[in-house]
Motif scaffolding. Sequence first.
Motif, mmCIF file in Angstrom:
data_model
loop_
_atom_site.group_PDB
_atom_site.id
_atom_site.type_symbol
_atom_site.label_atom_id
_atom_site.label_comp_id
_atom_site.label_asym_id
_atom_site.label_seq_id
_atom_site.Cartn_x
_atom_site.Cartn_y
_atom_site.Cartn_z
ATOM 1 N N THR A 163 0.823 -1.212 0.000
ATOM 2 C CA THR A 163 0.000 0.000 0.000
ATOM 3 C C THR A 163 0.856 1.262 0.000
ATOM 4 N N LEU A 164 2.138 1.112 0.322
ATOM 5 C CA LEU A 164 3.068 2.242 0.216
ATOM 6 C C LEU A 164 3.028 2.851 -1.180
ATOM 7 N N TYR A 165 2.754 2.008 -2.174
ATOM 8 C CA TYR A 165 2.806 2.441 -3.574
ATOM 9 C C TYR A 165 1.428 2.793 -4.141
ATOM 10 N N ASN A 166 0.394 2.781 -3.308
ATOM 11 C CA ASN A 166 -0.930 3.143 -3.795
ATOM 12 C C ASN A 166 -0.927 4.538 -4.412
ATOM 13 N N GLY A 167 -1.551 4.675 -5.556
ATOM 14 C CA GLY A 167 -1.698 5.975 -6.190
ATOM 15 C C GLY A 167 -0.522 6.408 -7.035
ATOM 16 N N ARG A 168 0.489 5.559 -7.185
ATOM 17 C CA ARG A 168 1.707 5.975 -7.870
ATOM 18 C C ARG A 168 1.659 5.700 -9.375
ATOM 19 N N TRP A 169 1.025 4.573 -9.788
ATOM 20 C CA TRP A 169 1.116 4.182 -11.193
ATOM 21 C C TRP A 169 -0.267 4.083 -11.838
ATOM 22 N N GLU A 170 -0.314 4.399 -13.117
ATOM 23 C CA GLU A 170 -1.574 4.368 -13.846
ATOM 24 C C GLU A 170 -1.848 2.976 -14.413
ATOM 25 N N ILE A 171 -3.015 2.822 -15.014
ATOM 26 C CA ILE A 171 -3.403 1.556 -15.641
ATOM 27 C C ILE A 171 -2.755 1.482 -17.019
#
Length: 388
Positions: A163-171
């Motif tokens: 969850t540290l990386y939530n919101g970082r990369w797009e689809i």
Amino acid sequence: MGTQESDEQARGTGRRALLGAAVLGAGGAVLGLSGTARAAGDGYGGGGVKSLPKPTIIGHRGASGYRPEHTLAAYQLALDMGAHIVEAGDLVPTKDGHLVCRHEPEIGGTTDVADHPEFAGRKTTKLLDGVATTGWFTEDFTLAELKTLRAIERIPGNRPHNTLYNGRWEIPTFEEVLRWQEEQTRKRGKQVWIYPELKHPTYFRKLGLGLEERIAKALRKHGKHKWNSPVIVQSFEPTSIQRLHKLIDNPLVVLLSGASTRPYDFVDSGDPRTVADLIKPAGLREIASYAQGIGPTLDLIIPRDASGRLTTPTTLVADAHKVGLVLHPWTLRNENPFLPADFRKGTDADAYGDVFGAYKAYFATGIDGVFTDHPDTGLLAREDFVNG
């Protein structure tokens, strides 16, 4: 891989430890790859799917044990760890017909769509392969709209660190994956392989969003539609693979869930057969007439007893090999809740178990490869097995 993975419902939290820089930096020699890098475009000897290293380590949705799944970051990490193939793409369509990489068309659990008030009205309930499913669906969004969302960890209860990386990369789109594959092949000096899956093809065909023609068009555009192309295409629906067999020459794989289940295309057409029928010699011979492999759940290789412990291996590996099919079962994960009871350590649901012992048991059956959320662990287990 799909909704069929009931083991993913297990609770708990996941601890993980990445390999140190020395191991990652050592590349193929440590991680069990062939010694020197081959020329770009050669693949593994140019012999198609059967020329892949065995057992083949397949990064399940990338290195999804360490990064939110189906992001370019998860795919990249799987490659950096040394995975022989990356499952880059569970493919679902957008409203305007683009193929994108998501575990399911419902994206409430894998993106931050719930945090976007402009899309609150898109939340709905649909019948997805006969199951009422509530959330947001890719087919109700244009690609431009989906690109405003960001990926999140799908099973935070098992993998809170991700969850540290939530919101970082797009689809990512499948087109972007194909370009990424080509770029990585050039940079690394050896062919990168991918293993996309078509999700719910019957459902999407009824919506006028047929998947097979779209993936065939993309593969042909990039010259990756041949028998020895570094792209293996898979689906849980046998008729989808039969349709692909007429459109492209790529290696094709029929995914198989529990023995008592029926592929949804069979349900829809009234075909009474179950997976148990498909894994009989006659069923395997039929599959071999249009596909090169099967992707069975691990329980079809070695069943578990009522307590979750491994029992005696079935004859599926030998039976499939007799008709020329490769077997790439799914899915090995490091965390206790996903392992057979024999290989869990302690009572902590968030602890890593004896996954190396589990790999050894499955490799001993003669499988040709395995999907894993933790490619680094899989490659070390493969090294142990190969060096015996």
